[in-house]
Design an enzyme around this catalytic site. Sequence first.
Site, PDB file in Angstrom:
ATOM      1  N   CYS A   1       1.019  -1.225   0.048  1.00 53.72           N
ATOM      2  CA  CYS A   1      -0.150  -0.281  -0.053  1.00 53.72           C
ATOM      3  C   CYS A   1       1.039   1.179  -0.169  1.00 53.72           C
ATOM      4  CB  CYS A   1      -0.974   0.020   1.206  1.00 53.72           C
ATOM      5  SG  CYS A   1      -2.083  -1.107   1.393  1.00 53.72           S
TER       6      CYS A   1
ATOM      7  N   ASN B   1       0.845   1.555   5.860  1.00 56.58           N
ATOM      8  CA  ASN B   1       1.361   0.534   4.924  1.00 56.58           C
ATOM      9  C   ASN B   1       2.056  -0.670   5.560  1.00 56.58           C
ATOM     10  OD1 ASN B   1       4.445   0.910   2.906  1.00 56.58           O
ATOM     11  ND2 ASN B   1       2.857  -0.893   2.653  1.00 56.58           N
ATOM     12  N   GLY B   2       1.696  -2.025   5.456  1.00 58.79           N
ATOM     13  CA  GLY B   2       2.479  -2.989   5.968  1.00 58.79           C
ATOM     14  C   GLY B   2       1.288  -4.163   6.551  1.00 58.79           C
TER      15      GLY B   2
ATOM     16  N   GLY C   1      -0.875  -0.053  -4.885  1.00 66.31           N
ATOM     17  CA  GLY C   1      -1.942  -0.381  -4.727  1.00 66.31           C
ATOM     18  C   GLY C   1      -3.134   0.187  -5.701  1.00 66.31           C
TER      19      GLY C   1
ATOM     20  N   TYR D   1      11.106  -4.997  -6.712  1.00 66.41           N
ATOM     21  CA  TYR D   1       9.725  -5.216  -7.397  1.00 66.41           C
ATOM     22  C   TYR D   1       8.950  -3.903  -7.247  1.00 66.41           C
ATOM     23  CZ  TYR D   1       5.294  -6.939  -8.905  1.00 66.41           C
ATOM     24  OH  TYR D   1       3.966  -7.342  -9.660  1.00 66.41           O
TER      25      TYR D   1
END
Length: 493
Positions: A18, A119-120, A44, A264
Site C-alpha cells: 500500500c 502500509n504494512g 495499490g 519489485y
Amino acid sequence: MGETPFDDIDGDTLHEECGVFGILGHPDAATLTALGLHALQHRGQEAAGLVCFDGRQFHTEKRMGLVGDHYTDPAVLARLPGHMAIGHVRYSTTGETALRNVQPLFAELEVGGIAIAHNGNFTNGLTLRRQLIADGAICQSTSDTEVVLHLIARSRQVSSSDRFIDAIRHVEGGYSMLALTRTKLIAARDPIGIRPLVMGELDGKPIFCSETCALDIIGARYIRDVENGEVVICEIQPDGSISVESRKAENPTPERLCLFEYVYFARPDSVVGGRNVYTARKAMGVNLAREAPVAADVVVPVPDGGTPAAIGFAQESGIPFELGIIRNHYVGRTFIEPTQQIRAFGVKLKHSANRAMIEGKRVVLVDDSIVRGTTSVKIVQMIRDAGATEVHIRVASPMIFYPDFYGIDTPDAEKLLANQHESLEAMCRFIGADSLAFLSLDGLYHAVGGEARNDASPQFTDHYFTGDYPTRLRDREAPASNVHHLAVMAGNG
C-alpha cells in the site's frame, strides 16, 4: 470475495503493498494528497481514501478503484476542504475487498478525532484484535489498522501523540503509519524499518509519504528518511507555525529494509534507503550477467519489472537489448471474472511478442522475480511461437521459498515454484526454457549497495529467500482452532 484483476488471472505476481501520503498546513492539502497518491498508485490499485480537516471538522472520501478515476473530479475535491490531509492507496493482502476496509480509518475519541493510515501488516494484529473484542471492543472493519484506533482509545496517556506512541508499542510487524488529528500530522515507522517512509517539505510544510516519487510529482523537497522505530510529530501551533518533534527508540535495532522494495515494489525513479531504485535494478542485471552468462543473440525484458535489470544484463554481457515483448498497458480490471475461454488467451492480452526482434534468435528473457511460474510458462511458449531458436530465463532476484507476513500478498509456501520442484533443472523443465538461473542473494545485496549477507546480522529483510523472519509471527503461533480467523483479518499491504 474480492475481485480477480485480469492483470493477474493466474495469481502469479507479488502484489503491491500500500502507499501513504500526508501533508500539514497547506491550503491545497487535499489536491496535493491526491497527486501524491497518484504517484504511489503502483503500490495499490484496489482502493483509495483521503481524510482532511478544515479547522472545524474532518472530511472523508473513500473510493474503490484508481485515484485518477475519482480524485481528479473537482466536485470530489470540493468536498475535501482544509489545510491538512492524509491519504492511502490499498491492495488488501488478506480478507475481503470492501469499502469499510479502505483507509484512512477515522474515529472520534476522547482526545478528539483521529484518522490512521498504514502500509504494512501487523504480525500480531489478529491476537490484539481478539483480545480487544474479548474486552468489549466493537470492530467496524476487518482491517488491522482498526486495532490501532482501539489501542489509542484505551491508552491512559493524556495527549493524542502520546496515546499514538503508546498504541504502536503493542503492535509487531512491518509498517509505515500516518495519523491525523485536529492539529497534528504524526508519522511512524516500525522498529526494524521494513516498510519505507520519507519526509519532505513543500513551501515549508511537512510531508510524509511512502516513496520519493510522491514528492517529485508535486515539486516537494526530500528531507530524509524516517528512521526505523522513529515517531515524528508535526503540530500546528497557536501562532500558525509548525513544530517538528522526533522521538526515537532508546535502544534501536539495526534497520532491515525490505529487499523487495528494490526488486519489485518501489517505482524506478524513487530513492529508497538512499539508493536510486533504477540504479539498483540495473546493478542486479549486471551481477546476474556475471553469475549466469549465456550465449545468446538478444536480451529481452519481461515488462515492465524486468526492464532495468535487462538493460544491465545487456550492457554487462555485450548482448544487444531489444523490446521483444510489448506490454498492453490498458489491460487492468476489464475482465473482473474472466471466463475459461478468456483465460485460455493466457498472457497475450497483456503481453505480445515482437516477432521481428525474436524470430531466428537465441533469446535471454530477464524477469524481476518468479513466484508460481505459471506466467513464465506462457511467456516462454509465446517467445517460441514467435520463432525463437532458444529461450533462456534469467531472474534478477533469488528463488522465493517463503511467504511474506509484512504486507506483501504472497502465495502459500507450497504454491511457490521453488518449493514445487526438487531442483533448478526441474523448474527449468516446468517452465519450458532451455536454461534457467537466478541472481544469488549476495549478488542482490551487492546490487542494492550492501555487503555480502551476514547471517548473524542481515542488512535487509529477506525472509522470502531465506526464511529468516525479522520479527515473531505471533498470529501464526496461535492455536490451530484460531487460525481460521486469519481468513477474515484484512491486512493493509
